[in-house]
Scaffold this motif. Structure first.
Motif, PDB file in Angstrom:
ATOM      1  N   LEU A   1       0.825  -1.201   0.000  1.00 50.01           N
ATOM      2  CA  LEU A   1       0.000   0.000   0.000  1.00 50.01           C
ATOM      3  C   LEU A   1       0.863   1.257   0.000  1.00 50.01           C
ATOM      4  CD1 LEU A   1      -2.659   1.569   0.283  1.00 50.01           C
ATOM      5  CD2 LEU A   1      -2.528   1.169   2.760  1.00 50.01           C
ATOM      6  N   LEU A   2       1.857   1.301   0.874  1.00 53.13           N
ATOM      7  CA  LEU A   2       2.741   2.470   0.942  1.00 53.13           C
ATOM      8  C   LEU A   2       3.481   2.677  -0.373  1.00 53.13           C
ATOM      9  CD1 LEU A   2       4.253   1.974   4.525  1.00 53.13           C
ATOM     10  CD2 LEU A   2       2.508   3.627   3.827  1.00 53.13           C
ATOM     11  N   HIS A   3       3.908   1.578  -0.988  1.00 53.99           N
ATOM     12  CA  HIS A   3       4.657   1.697  -2.233  1.00 53.99           C
ATOM     13  C   HIS A   3       3.758   2.142  -3.380  1.00 53.99           C
ATOM     14  CE1 HIS A   3       8.304   1.064  -4.515  1.00 53.99           C
ATOM     15  NE2 HIS A   3       7.595   0.463  -5.459  1.00 53.99           N
ATOM     16  N   TYR A   4       2.562   1.566  -3.457  1.00 52.38           N
ATOM     17  CA  TYR A   4       1.619   1.988  -4.498  1.00 52.38           C
ATOM     18  C   TYR A   4       1.287   3.474  -4.353  1.00 52.38           C
ATOM     19  CZ  TYR A   4       0.493  -2.648  -6.378  1.00 52.38           C
ATOM     20  OH  TYR A   4       0.544  -3.870  -7.003  1.00 52.38           O
ATOM     21  N   ALA A   5       1.051   3.915  -3.118  1.00 54.99           N
ATOM     22  CA  ALA A   5       0.736   5.328  -2.893  1.00 54.99           C
ATOM     23  C   ALA A   5       1.895   6.217  -3.313  1.00 54.99           C
ATOM     24  CB  ALA A   5       0.393   5.548  -1.418  1.00 54.99           C
ATOM     25  N   ALA A   6       3.121   5.789  -3.017  1.00 50.94           N
ATOM     26  CA  ALA A   6       4.290   6.597  -3.351  1.00 50.94           C
ATOM     27  C   ALA A   6       4.504   6.695  -4.860  1.00 50.94           C
ATOM     28  CB  ALA A   6       5.537   6.014  -2.680  1.00 50.94           C
ATOM     29  N   VAL A   7       4.429   5.557  -5.560  1.00 55.44           N
ATOM     30  CA  VAL A   7       4.741   5.584  -6.995  1.00 55.44           C
ATOM     31  C   VAL A   7       3.620   6.228  -7.811  1.00 55.44           C
ATOM     32  CG1 VAL A   7       6.326   3.627  -6.899  1.00 55.44           C
ATOM     33  CG2 VAL A   7       3.897   3.205  -7.300  1.00 55.44           C
ATOM     34  N   THR A   8       2.357   6.065  -7.382  1.00 55.41           N
ATOM     35  CA  THR A   8       1.277   6.738  -8.104  1.00 55.41           C
ATOM     36  C   THR A   8       1.365   8.248  -7.902  1.00 55.41           C
ATOM     37  OG1 THR A   8      -0.212   6.337  -6.225  1.00 55.41           O
ATOM     38  CG2 THR A   8      -0.344   4.814  -8.073  1.00 55.41           C
TER      39      THR A   8
ATOM     40  N   GLY B   1       9.698   0.256  -0.904  1.00 49.89           N
ATOM     41  CA  GLY B   1      10.164  -0.808  -1.792  1.00 49.89           C
ATOM     42  C   GLY B   1      11.048  -1.799  -1.049  1.00 49.89           C
ATOM     43  N   LEU B   2      11.930  -1.280  -0.207  1.00 52.54           N
ATOM     44  CA  LEU B   2      12.775  -2.149   0.619  1.00 52.54           C
ATOM     45  C   LEU B   2      11.913  -2.974   1.574  1.00 52.54           C
ATOM     46  CD1 LEU B   2      15.689   0.315   1.474  1.00 52.54           C
ATOM     47  CD2 LEU B   2      15.877  -1.777   0.117  1.00 52.54           C
ATOM     48  N   LEU B   3      10.910  -2.321   2.161  1.00 53.00           N
ATOM     49  CA  LEU B   3      10.010  -3.019   3.078  1.00 53.00           C
ATOM     50  C   LEU B   3       9.235  -4.113   2.356  1.00 53.00           C
ATOM     51  CD1 LEU B   3       9.166  -2.791   6.079  1.00 53.00           C
ATOM     52  CD2 LEU B   3       7.237  -1.395   5.318  1.00 53.00           C
ATOM     53  N   TRP B   4       8.761  -3.809   1.134  1.00 54.77           N
ATOM     54  CA  TRP B   4       8.052  -4.804   0.323  1.00 54.77           C
ATOM     55  C   TRP B   4       8.957  -5.992   0.036  1.00 54.77           C
ATOM     56  CZ3 TRP B   4       4.766  -3.171  -4.552  1.00 54.77           C
ATOM     57  CH2 TRP B   4       4.136  -4.312  -5.097  1.00 54.77           C
ATOM     58  N   PHE B   5      10.199  -5.719  -0.314  1.00 49.02           N
ATOM     59  CA  PHE B   5      11.146  -6.800  -0.616  1.00 49.02           C
ATOM     60  C   PHE B   5      11.375  -7.678   0.616  1.00 49.02           C
ATOM     61  CE2 PHE B   5      15.447  -8.541  -0.814  1.00 49.02           C
ATOM     62  CZ  PHE B   5      15.414  -9.189  -2.042  1.00 49.02           C
ATOM     63  N   VAL B   6      11.553  -7.035   1.771  1.00 48.08           N
ATOM     64  CA  VAL B   6      11.801  -7.789   3.009  1.00 48.08           C
ATOM     65  C   VAL B   6      10.643  -8.726   3.315  1.00 48.08           C
ATOM     66  CG1 VAL B   6      11.961  -7.558   5.523  1.00 48.08           C
ATOM     67  CG2 VAL B   6      13.379  -6.123   4.048  1.00 48.08           C
TER      68      VAL B   6
END
Length: 312
Positions: A11-18, A58-63
């Motif tokens: 969610l955090l990554h989608y919000a950031a990249v959009t 992104g780092l959090l998603w990868f982890v």
């Protein structure tokens, strides 16, 4: 724990990249000439924060993805597991490239904020933001198919992501323009006509919505398969919720285009001081679209962790 962490990271990554995409695309269609310097400075700050957020999330998603694959958070510290993910899986290779791109973008936007260049046309930023956004198609459910079907699904998913970034992310600078219009009582509008910005945003919205509907139908055919799968599976039922939220965003957008914006334009023509109420109503609708859009991203974040209906 791991599943919840993965959903939050997505969610955090989608919000950031959009946000990165929408904010970087905005001046390409919103202004006939260079944008006002006050908006440029604001955008540069938002882009820097967005790039940092994209990198960290992104780092959090990868982890959490590695932890999900290994079954435990301790797997993130296992060299063999990390080597397998990074070198033997397409997810790891794509994610490595995305993290490198995020670092480059952080450096670029930091330099822009520090150097304080004047207003100018910038094509590098929207291109980098678009690449970062569409690269998400390389780590999602679009990787299920192979051959020609796989290529079609990836392209469709990339188009869906771009359209979502342009519309949902574009609501962020649009909201700031409306806020400036209220605070500065027309000074911002003198430098970049508010009516023209609203009309141009609506034009972009037509293209974005058409792309979202077309690519969404195609993606649904790949992931759902048939109507029964839409109602009989948890994945399909959650997708219905996403469609309901999208319909709510569309209803607000239609209301803005065919009711509020014409009324605002007429009010500003008849009496510049009489448009305050319509501007406030438009800001409320924009905030409503942003809230519904964020909820859509939450649903998408959950869907990404679930098995598609086509396989059930």
């Amino acid at each position: 724990m791991i599943d919840l962490g993965l959903v939050i990271a997505r969610l955090l990554h989608y919000a950031a990249v959009t946000t990165l995409a929408g904010v970087s695309f905005f001046p390409l269609y919103a202004y006939a000439v260079a944008e006002p310097i006050v908006l440029l400075r604001w955008r540069e700050g938002v882009l820097l924060v967005g790039a940092i957020s994209a990198l960290l999330s992104g780092l959090l998603w990868f982890v959490f993805s590695v932890a999900n694959m290994s079954g435990t958070l301790a797997g993130v510290a296992d060299r063999e597991v990390l080597w397998m993910v990074l070198n033997e899986m397409s997810f790891g290779r794509v994610w490595t490239a995305r993290l490198v791109l995020s670092i480059i973008m952080v450096g670029l936007f930091w330099n822009c904020v520090v150097s304080k260049f004047g207003s100018r046309r910038d094509l590098i930023t929207p291109v980098l933001a678009a690449v970062l956004l569409i690269s998400l198609a390389g780590v999602g459910h679009s990787q299920i198919e192979e051959g020609v079907e796989g290529v079609i699904h990836v392209v469709s998913d990339a188009a869906h992501l771009l359209a979502a970034g342009a519309w949902l992310g574009g609501l962020v600078p649009l909201g700031y323009v409306l806020l400036l219009h209220r605070r500065e009582r027309g000074r911002a509008a003198q430098r970049s006509d508010l009516n023209e910005i609203l009309q141009r945003f609506s034009g972009m919205g037509y293209v974005a919505v058409a792309t979202l509907i077309g690519s969404g139908l195609l993606n649904g055919w790949f992931l759902i398969g048939n109507v029964s799968g839409l109602f009989a599976t948890p994945y399909g039922q959650l997708l219905i919720l996403k469609l309901v939220l999208f319909a709510g965003m569309l209803a607000l957008a239609v209301s803005n285009r065919f009711w509020i914006v014409p009324s605002l334009t007429k009010a500003r023509t008849d009496d510049p001081n009489g448009s305050t109420a319509w501007t406030a109503r438009l800001r409320s609708h924009v905030l409503g679209e942003q809230f519904l859009g964020l909820t859509v991203l939450l649903v998408v974040s959950i869907l990404g962790t679930m098995r598609p209906a086509i396989g059930q």
